[in-house]
Design a protein around this motif. Structure first.
Motif, PDB file in Angstrom:
ATOM      1  N   PHE A  82      29.592 -11.295  10.061  1.00  0.00           N
ATOM      2  CA  PHE A  82      28.425 -10.765  10.763  1.00  0.00           C
ATOM      3  C   PHE A  82      28.024  -9.435  10.134  1.00  0.00           C
ATOM      4  O   PHE A  82      28.890  -8.607   9.805  1.00  0.00           O
ATOM      5  N   ALA A  83      26.736  -9.244   9.960  1.00  0.00           N
ATOM      6  CA  ALA A  83      26.195  -7.968   9.499  1.00  0.00           C
ATOM      7  C   ALA A  83      24.796  -7.808  10.073  1.00  0.00           C
ATOM      8  O   ALA A  83      24.089  -8.796  10.330  1.00  0.00           O
ATOM      9  N   GLU A  84      24.411  -6.551  10.260  1.00  0.00           N
ATOM     10  CA  GLU A  84      23.115  -6.264  10.872  1.00  0.00           C
ATOM     11  C   GLU A  84      22.463  -5.089  10.169  1.00  0.00           C
ATOM     12  O   GLU A  84      23.134  -4.108   9.810  1.00  0.00           O
ATOM     13  N   VAL A  85      21.157  -5.182   9.989  1.00  0.00           N
ATOM     14  CA  VAL A  85      20.392  -4.082   9.417  1.00  0.00           C
ATOM     15  C   VAL A  85      19.164  -3.848  10.299  1.00  0.00           C
ATOM     16  O   VAL A  85      18.515  -4.793  10.748  1.00  0.00           O
ATOM     17  N   PHE A  86      18.864  -2.572  10.552  1.00  0.00           N
ATOM     18  CA  PHE A  86      17.787  -2.158  11.459  1.00  0.00           C
ATOM     19  C   PHE A  86      16.653  -1.600  10.609  1.00  0.00           C
ATOM     20  O   PHE A  86      16.827  -0.617   9.883  1.00  0.00           O
ATOM     21  N   TYR A  87      15.466  -2.220  10.683  1.00  0.00           N
ATOM     22  CA  TYR A  87      14.319  -1.867   9.848  1.00  0.00           C
ATOM     23  C   TYR A  87      13.162  -1.285  10.658  1.00  0.00           C
ATOM     24  O   TYR A  87      12.875  -1.746  11.768  1.00  0.00           O
ATOM     25  N   TYR A  88      12.495  -0.275  10.072  1.00  0.00           N
ATOM     26  CA  TYR A  88      11.214   0.230  10.549  1.00  0.00           C
ATOM     27  C   TYR A  88      10.174  -0.027   9.449  1.00  0.00           C
ATOM     28  O   TYR A  88      10.436   0.236   8.273  1.00  0.00           O
ATOM     29  N   VAL A  89       8.997  -0.497   9.855  1.00  0.00           N
ATOM     30  CA  VAL A  89       7.863  -0.638   8.940  1.00  0.00           C
ATOM     31  C   VAL A  89       6.697   0.151   9.523  1.00  0.00           C
ATOM     32  O   VAL A  89       6.315  -0.056  10.677  1.00  0.00           O
ATOM     33  N   ARG A  90       6.129   1.069   8.709  1.00  0.00           N
ATOM     34  CA  ARG A  90       5.028   1.909   9.195  1.00  0.00           C
ATOM     35  C   ARG A  90       3.833   1.875   8.231  1.00  0.00           C
ATOM     36  O   ARG A  90       4.012   1.747   7.023  1.00  0.00           O
ATOM     37  N   HIS A  91       2.658   2.030   8.813  1.00  0.00           N
ATOM     38  CA  HIS A  91       1.427   2.124   8.030  1.00  0.00           C
ATOM     39  C   HIS A  91       0.348   2.704   8.944  1.00  0.00           C
ATOM     40  O   HIS A  91       0.410   2.538  10.167  1.00  0.00           O
ATOM     41  N   PRO A  92      -0.658   3.393   8.384  1.00  0.00           N
ATOM     42  CA  PRO A  92      -1.717   3.942   9.230  1.00  0.00           C
ATOM     43  C   PRO A  92      -2.482   2.908  10.049  1.00  0.00           C
ATOM     44  O   PRO A  92      -3.019   3.242  11.101  1.00  0.00           O
ATOM     45  N   LYS A  93      -2.530   1.655   9.578  1.00  0.00           N
ATOM     46  CA  LYS A  93      -3.297   0.633  10.278  1.00  0.00           C
ATOM     47  C   LYS A  93      -2.368  -0.422  10.866  1.00  0.00           C
ATOM     48  O   LYS A  93      -1.483  -0.944  10.187  1.00  0.00           O
ATOM     49  N   ARG A  94      -2.599  -0.726  12.130  1.00  0.00           N
ATOM     50  CA  ARG A  94      -1.702  -1.646  12.839  1.00  0.00           C
ATOM     51  C   ARG A  94      -1.690  -3.038  12.213  1.00  0.00           C
ATOM     52  O   ARG A  94      -0.651  -3.698  12.188  1.00  0.00           O
ATOM     53  N   ASP A  95      -2.842  -3.530  11.702  1.00  0.00           N
ATOM     54  CA  ASP A  95      -2.866  -4.869  11.119  1.00  0.00           C
ATOM     55  C   ASP A  95      -2.047  -4.923   9.835  1.00  0.00           C
ATOM     56  O   ASP A  95      -1.410  -5.944   9.529  1.00  0.00           O
ATOM     57  N   PRO A 150       0.828  -1.209   0.000  1.00  0.00           N
ATOM     58  CA  PRO A 150       0.000   0.000   0.000  1.00  0.00           C
ATOM     59  C   PRO A 150       0.865   1.263   0.000  1.00  0.00           C
ATOM     60  O   PRO A 150       1.893   1.324   0.687  1.00  0.00           O
ATOM     61  N   GLN A 151       0.444   2.279  -0.753  1.00  0.00           N
ATOM     62  CA  GLN A 151       1.278   3.448  -0.953  1.00  0.00           C
ATOM     63  C   GLN A 151       1.498   4.257   0.328  1.00  0.00           C
ATOM     64  O   GLN A 151       2.449   5.020   0.433  1.00  0.00           O
ATOM     65  N   GLU A 152       0.622   4.071   1.336  1.00  0.00           N
ATOM     66  CA  GLU A 152       0.793   4.797   2.601  1.00  0.00           C
ATOM     67  C   GLU A 152       1.923   4.223   3.452  1.00  0.00           C
ATOM     68  O   GLU A 152       2.296   4.801   4.468  1.00  0.00           O
ATOM     69  N   THR A 153       2.465   3.085   3.054  1.00  0.00           N
ATOM     70  CA  THR A 153       3.500   2.408   3.829  1.00  0.00           C
ATOM     71  C   THR A 153       4.807   3.199   3.804  1.00  0.00           C
ATOM     72  O   THR A 153       5.167   3.806   2.810  1.00  0.00           O
ATOM     73  N   ARG A 154       5.524   3.155   4.914  1.00  0.00           N
ATOM     74  CA  ARG A 154       6.874   3.704   5.004  1.00  0.00           C
ATOM     75  C   ARG A 154       7.789   2.606   5.526  1.00  0.00           C
ATOM     76  O   ARG A 154       7.499   1.980   6.547  1.00  0.00           O
TER      77      ARG A 154
END
Length: 486
Positions: free
Chosen positions: A278-291, A256-260
């Protein structure tokens, strides 16, 4: 015969009338004037406090000196303070009074890594040997909240209002989810209304939602080898991170286009001629709806699993944080709007106008007029999400919640920027801070004096929440006390 719809309309008018009468009550007005005097008298000390916190600039779950300073002031004021709330060493709950209603005020005090900027400088000037800065203004956030709580305490102590005031010290708002653990621990279950605020570049009541989000650190484990002599003996963990990032970036077309989605590689090896094990990446996932956040996060996890298979590495991930969207409560917001309008905006001196003009030269895009700082913007209800996330969202799914923003930064200043850090030591920030404290305290006075408003707010809260049963998006994990460590 009165129709149900007509009856509801009449009840609504009666409740609004009751709230308006409470606000016009001479005793209420006298209490508000007294709280303004209390906060004006605390102004110079509060400025010293926020400057001290600005200097500390402690990141999430490391705010021992910052939290300690707030606890000291609350204890000196006569609050009963409990520290270490929710298994967080830098969290606290301060309480004064007895009985209902119980009004909670939220306080934050964590800084952001990588934003060590000189204060009051209209040009970028990084401070050497300093690793963090208050790019979201939590130094003044916590100070205003504590000061407002102390002001209300004095009114309860003198018998001007009845009930209980609580100040909740919430660490690690920036990606650590401190309030999620406060909610999960149950220390807010008996609160009637929660009040919060946030530094910003305009004066307005918060009636725009926030993005739900979930974050995790994905850790890949490979085999080290000489990158030139024996590369076939190695399996690169960094290759796995690159593969995951590529897959997630391709996935953006199909969500969905609202996703960040944002990420940073927090560890990618030490030397080019050594295959990283070893390598590590830190991710954030956002959207207006929690589900939707949960659904998209699970797809990101699948990309990580595929990256590990394709590169011959192994992967583990740790959920760091997860917060809900923000439930809005117009009943409470209407009351706060009236108090914000009564307090007003932020006037600038000529010197402050000159600083603002010079700082705005570094901004991108459309730059708002400096005069916007003096305005109180009309309340605009928008149930769609804003651009950021906040753990206040989890509080809003537990109790009716209301908040505001004041112009502690020059109009147009982006949050999480060196410009926001620079504004933090100025009189502009201090004036925004005391305005926020006054609005929160005056709004609390209205709630103490209007049980009908609180009841209506609770009914609206129940309707907004629906049949959803709150569950923390970060699961049952303990606080990620070392999430800022690399």
């Amino acid at each position: 015969m009165i129709r149900p719809s007509s009856l509801l309309f009449i009840l609504s008018i009666c409740l609004l009338s009751y709230s308006a009468q409470a606000q016009l009550d001479p005793a209420v007005q006298k209490a508000k004037e007294e709280v303004k005097i209390i906060l004006n008298n605390a102004y110079e000390q509060d400025k010293k406090t926020t400057r001290q916190l600005w200097e500390y600039a402690e990141v999430g779950f490391k705010e021992s000196k910052s939290a300690g300073l707030h606890v000291q002031h609350l204890q000196e004021a006569g609050f009963k303070v409990t520290t270490g709330v929710g298994d967080m060493p830098t969290a606290f709950m301060a309480s004064y009074g007895s009985g209902k209603p119980i009004i909670g005020i939220l306080a934050e005090y964590d800084a952001l890594p990588g934003l060590a900027q000189e204060g009051g400088n209209s040009e970028k000037a990084i401070i050497a040997n300093k690793n963090a800065g208050h790019g979201c203004g939590h130094d003044i956030f916590g100070t205003a909240s504590v000061s407002a709580g102390i002001a209300i305490k004095k009114l309860i102590e003198s018998g001007k209002i009845k009930g209980t005031i609580r100040v909740y010290g919430s660490p690690a708002e920036e990606g650590g989810g401190g309030k999620v653990y406060l909610v999960r621990s149950g220390v807010m279950d008996d609160v009637d209304v929660a009040i919060h605020w946030h530094p910003g570049n305009k004066n307005e009541v918060t009636m725009k939602s926030a993005l739900a989000y979930k974050s995790a650190k994905f850790r890949f484990y490979g085999i080290s080898a000489h990158a030139a002599a024996q590369p076939e003996q190695g399996r690169s963990a960094l290759d796995a991170v690159d593969a995951m990032d590529n897959m997630v970036n391709m996935m953006r077309e199909h969500i969905p286009q609202e996703t960040r989605i944002h990420y940073v590689i927090t560890s990618g090896g030490k030397a080019p001629n050594v295959v990283p094990d070893f390598a590590e990446v830190f991710y954030y996932v956002r959207h207006p709806k929690r589900d939707k956040v949960v659904e998209i996060f699970n797809r990101v996890t699948k990309a990580a699993e595929g990256a590990a298979i394709g590169t011959g590495t192994t992967m583990k991930y740790e959920v760091i944080d997860g917060t809900h969207d923000l439930l809005l409560n117009k009943t409470l917001a209407d009351v706060m709007q009236l108090n914000l309008e009564a307090v007003g905006g932020i006037p600038y001196t000529e010197a402050e106008k000159e600083f603002a003009k010079n700082l705005q030269k570094s901004f991108l895009g459309t730059i708002p007029p400096i005069e916007d700082a003096q305005k109180v913007f009309p309340m605009k209800v928008d149930f769609t999400a804003g651009g950021g996330s906040t753990d206040v969202g989890d509080v809003s799914y537990t109790i009716p919640t209301v908040g505001l923003s004041t112009a502690t930064w020059v109009p147009g200043t982006p949050a999480h920027s060196w410009q926001a850090v620079s504004c933090g030591t100025t009189e502009i920030a201090a004036k925004g801070m005391i305005n926020a404290a006054k609005v929160m305290a005056m709004t609390a006075i209205d709630f103490y004096n209007s049980p009908a408003t609180i009841q209506k707010a609770k009914e609206e809260f129940i309707k907004q929440k629906g049949d959803y049963k709150y569950q923390a998006l970060l699961g049952d994990r303990p606080p990620a006390l070392n999430y800022r460590d690399n």
